[in-house]
Design a protein around this motif. Structure first.
Motif, mmCIF file in Angstrom:
data_model
loop_
_atom_site.group_PDB
_atom_site.id
_atom_site.type_symbol
_atom_site.label_atom_id
_atom_site.label_comp_id
_atom_site.label_asym_id
_atom_site.label_seq_id
_atom_site.Cartn_x
_atom_site.Cartn_y
_atom_site.Cartn_z
ATOM 1 N N THR A 89 6.513 -1.972 18.242
ATOM 2 C CA THR A 89 5.411 -2.606 17.989
ATOM 3 C C THR A 89 4.848 -2.240 16.258
ATOM 4 O OG1 THR A 89 4.300 -0.621 18.623
ATOM 5 C CG2 THR A 89 4.368 -2.203 20.353
ATOM 6 N N GLY A 90 5.622 -1.657 15.701
ATOM 7 C CA GLY A 90 5.156 -1.152 14.340
ATOM 8 C C GLY A 90 4.005 -0.196 14.185
ATOM 9 N N THR A 91 3.315 0.212 13.210
ATOM 10 C CA THR A 91 2.412 1.202 13.117
ATOM 11 C C THR A 91 1.046 0.639 12.832
ATOM 12 O OG1 THR A 91 1.864 3.330 12.075
ATOM 13 C CG2 THR A 91 2.927 1.659 10.482
ATOM 14 N N SER A 92 -0.078 1.176 12.315
ATOM 15 C CA SER A 92 -1.168 0.807 11.864
ATOM 16 C C SER A 92 -1.913 1.730 11.092
ATOM 17 C CB SER A 92 -2.177 0.176 13.172
ATOM 18 O OG SER A 92 -2.459 1.272 13.944
ATOM 19 N N THR A 93 -2.857 1.141 10.264
ATOM 20 C CA THR A 93 -3.863 2.118 9.875
ATOM 21 C C THR A 93 -4.777 2.758 10.647
ATOM 22 O OG1 THR A 93 -5.848 0.416 9.522
ATOM 23 C CG2 THR A 93 -4.073 0.426 7.947
ATOM 24 N N THR A 94 -5.642 3.772 10.600
ATOM 25 C CA THR A 94 -6.328 4.395 11.506
ATOM 26 C C THR A 94 -7.560 3.695 11.622
ATOM 27 O OG1 THR A 94 -7.453 5.695 9.545
ATOM 28 C CG2 THR A 94 -5.677 6.828 10.387
ATOM 29 N N THR A 95 -7.867 2.589 10.984
ATOM 30 C CA THR A 95 -8.910 1.655 11.442
ATOM 31 C C THR A 95 -8.490 0.504 12.148
ATOM 32 O OG1 THR A 95 -8.927 0.392 9.218
ATOM 33 C CG2 THR A 95 -10.300 2.354 9.574
ATOM 34 N N GLY A 96 -6.993 0.734 12.474
ATOM 35 C CA GLY A 96 -6.664 -0.666 13.469
ATOM 36 C C GLY A 96 -6.070 -1.899 12.785
ATOM 37 N N TYR A 97 -5.704 -1.771 11.431
ATOM 38 C CA TYR A 97 -5.073 -2.786 10.786
ATOM 39 C C TYR A 97 -3.587 -2.848 11.012
ATOM 40 C CZ TYR A 97 -3.567 -6.208 7.223
ATOM 41 O OH TYR A 97 -2.853 -7.471 6.634
ATOM 42 N N PRO A 98 -2.975 -3.837 11.762
ATOM 43 C CA PRO A 98 -1.729 -3.551 12.114
ATOM 44 C C PRO A 98 -0.450 -3.950 11.248
ATOM 45 C CG PRO A 98 -2.410 -5.509 13.383
ATOM 46 C CD PRO A 98 -3.527 -4.661 12.380
ATOM 47 N N GLU A 99 0.581 -3.145 11.132
ATOM 48 C CA GLU A 99 1.491 -3.489 10.494
ATOM 49 C C GLU A 99 2.113 -4.937 10.652
ATOM 50 O OE1 GLU A 99 6.121 -1.873 9.413
ATOM 51 O OE2 GLU A 99 5.182 -0.840 11.015
ATOM 52 N N HIS A 100 2.208 -5.382 11.737
ATOM 53 C CA HIS A 100 2.791 -6.746 11.963
ATOM 54 C C HIS A 100 1.733 -7.775 11.118
ATOM 55 C CE1 HIS A 100 -0.190 -8.010 14.927
ATOM 56 N NE2 HIS A 100 -0.148 -6.779 15.781
ATOM 57 N N ALA A 101 0.516 -7.732 11.265
ATOM 58 C CA ALA A 101 -0.364 -8.627 10.606
ATOM 59 C C ALA A 101 -0.344 -8.254 8.905
ATOM 60 C CB ALA A 101 -1.874 -8.072 10.803
ATOM 61 N N PHE A 102 -0.015 -7.179 8.515
ATOM 62 C CA PHE A 102 0.223 -7.016 7.163
ATOM 63 C C PHE A 102 1.387 -7.512 6.669
ATOM 64 C CE2 PHE A 102 2.835 -4.333 4.040
ATOM 65 C CZ PHE A 102 1.995 -4.570 3.035
ATOM 66 N N SER A 103 2.385 -7.312 7.461
ATOM 67 C CA SER A 103 3.823 -7.969 6.937
ATOM 68 C C SER A 103 3.911 -9.254 6.751
ATOM 69 C CB SER A 103 5.009 -7.345 7.720
ATOM 70 O OG SER A 103 4.782 -7.664 8.947
ATOM 71 N N TRP A 104 3.302 -9.963 8.115
ATOM 72 C CA TRP A 104 3.203 -11.412 8.169
ATOM 73 C C TRP A 104 2.502 -11.918 6.962
ATOM 74 C CZ3 TRP A 104 5.328 -15.412 9.789
ATOM 75 C CH2 TRP A 104 4.816 -16.490 9.932
ATOM 76 N N ASP A 105 1.179 -11.415 6.543
ATOM 77 C CA ASP A 105 0.341 -12.040 5.464
ATOM 78 C C ASP A 105 1.228 -11.744 4.203
ATOM 79 O OD1 ASP A 105 -2.691 -12.742 4.528
ATOM 80 O OD2 ASP A 105 -1.752 -11.020 3.190
ATOM 81 N N LEU A 106 1.772 -10.594 4.019
ATOM 82 C CA LEU A 106 2.771 -10.408 2.650
ATOM 83 C C LEU A 106 3.918 -11.436 2.927
ATOM 84 C CD1 LEU A 106 3.183 -8.428 0.260
ATOM 85 C CD2 LEU A 106 4.562 -7.220 1.848
ATOM 86 N N ALA A 107 4.400 -11.956 3.625
ATOM 87 C CA ALA A 107 5.451 -12.721 3.573
ATOM 88 C C ALA A 107 4.890 -13.804 3.081
ATOM 89 C CB ALA A 107 6.236 -12.837 5.164
ATOM 90 N N GLN A 108 3.907 -14.509 3.737
ATOM 91 C CA GLN A 108 3.242 -15.675 3.201
ATOM 92 C C GLN A 108 3.016 -15.639 1.747
ATOM 93 O OE1 GLN A 108 3.418 -17.648 5.928
ATOM 94 N NE2 GLN A 108 4.088 -15.751 6.804
#
Length: 266
Positions: A89-108
């Motif tokens: 599932t990946g990791t996340s920030t302590t405030t709940g921003y998930p790694e999968h969303a970060f990596s997807w946005d970065l890829a775009q």
């Protein structure tokens, strides 16, 4: 995989790697592997049409992995005779921003920057709401796409005091793409991230490079491949940077520049 377009010049190889990566002290290729430029047989000979570069971006994890634990926990080949989980599932920030969303946005963002330069970009997943694909499928995706380079995009989850990025590559190498070009790719990405002001990791690897034998996506790649862990999502300062559009654009610019720099050699 076909032979490299040109061999790594010994001086360039040494400068890029810096002799500092843990376990990364490869010798330059022997003289027999150095490609000579083709001779023109006629004054009227025309150069071959340039091939459009193809880059495979692999945004880590996926938004639906958490609801499909049985599927992502099934075992798949790890590329070294063992097995490992299909995905996580990946990791996340302590405030709940998930790694999968970060990596997807970065890829775009990386895709948009590369596309501006006429580079064809293929992604390993079509959105951020699906499941998988498994790491063995991701490892094979570069060959299917006939990619010149494969870059996997992630962020790490470590102790809050740890910080910095690192770039992983397969070690020991399992094929020609891994034995030289992948190391140059990792070092080139490292250099551009560092030059953009991002600090190298304080807790893993050495000087921003991390040779790994346990990452199936890298083990199974037959194309030059590297995995970028952009920062530690559990570090408050880095979490704030990763969570901001401006921060993600900074990472994207450095990664895209590193890819384009590698393509000028490869």
């Amino acid at each position: 995989m076909s032979a490299p377009r040109r061999a790594v010049p010994a001086l360039l190889f040494g400068l890029l790697l810096g002799g500092s990566a843990g376990g990364c002290t490869a010798e330059p290729p022997p003289p027999s592997t150095v490609a000579e430029p083709p001779a023109m047989t006629s004054a009227a000979a025309e150069p071959a049409a340039a091939r459009t570069p193809v880059v495979l971006l692999d945004p880590g994890h996926n938004g639906g992995n958490a609801r499909a634990r049985g599927m992502v926990n099934r075992l798949v080949p790890d590329g070294r005779g063992g097995t490992k989980a299909c995905n996580t599932t990946g990791t996340s920030t302590t405030t709940g921003y998930p790694e999968h969303a970060f990596s997807w946005d970065l890829a775009q963002r990386v895709r948009a920057l590369l596309s501006e330069h006429g580079i064809t970009v293929v992604l390993t997943r079509p959105d951020d709401s699906g499941v998988g694909p498994c790491v063995d499928e991701r490892g094979a995706a570069g060959e299917r796409a006939d990619a010149d380079v494969v870059v996997s995009l992630h962020a790490d989850g470590s102790a809050p005091d740890n910080h910095g990025f690192h770039v992983a590559y397969a070690e020991p190498p399992l094929n020609p793409a891994q034995s030289g070009p992948a190391r140059v790719l990792a070092a080139t990405l490292r250099d551009h991230l560092r030059d953009a002001g991002f600090p190298v990791s304080t807790y893993i690897g050495r000087d921003g490079l991390s040779p790994r034998s346990d990452l199936a996506g890298l083990n199974l790649s037959t194309r030059p491949a590297a995995l970028v862990e952009c920062a530690n999502m559990r570090n408050p300062a880095e979490a704030a940077l990763l969570s901001s559009p401006e921060g993600r654009e900074r990472y994207a610019a450095a990664i895209a520049a590193g890819i384009m720099s590698f393509l000028t050699w490869w």
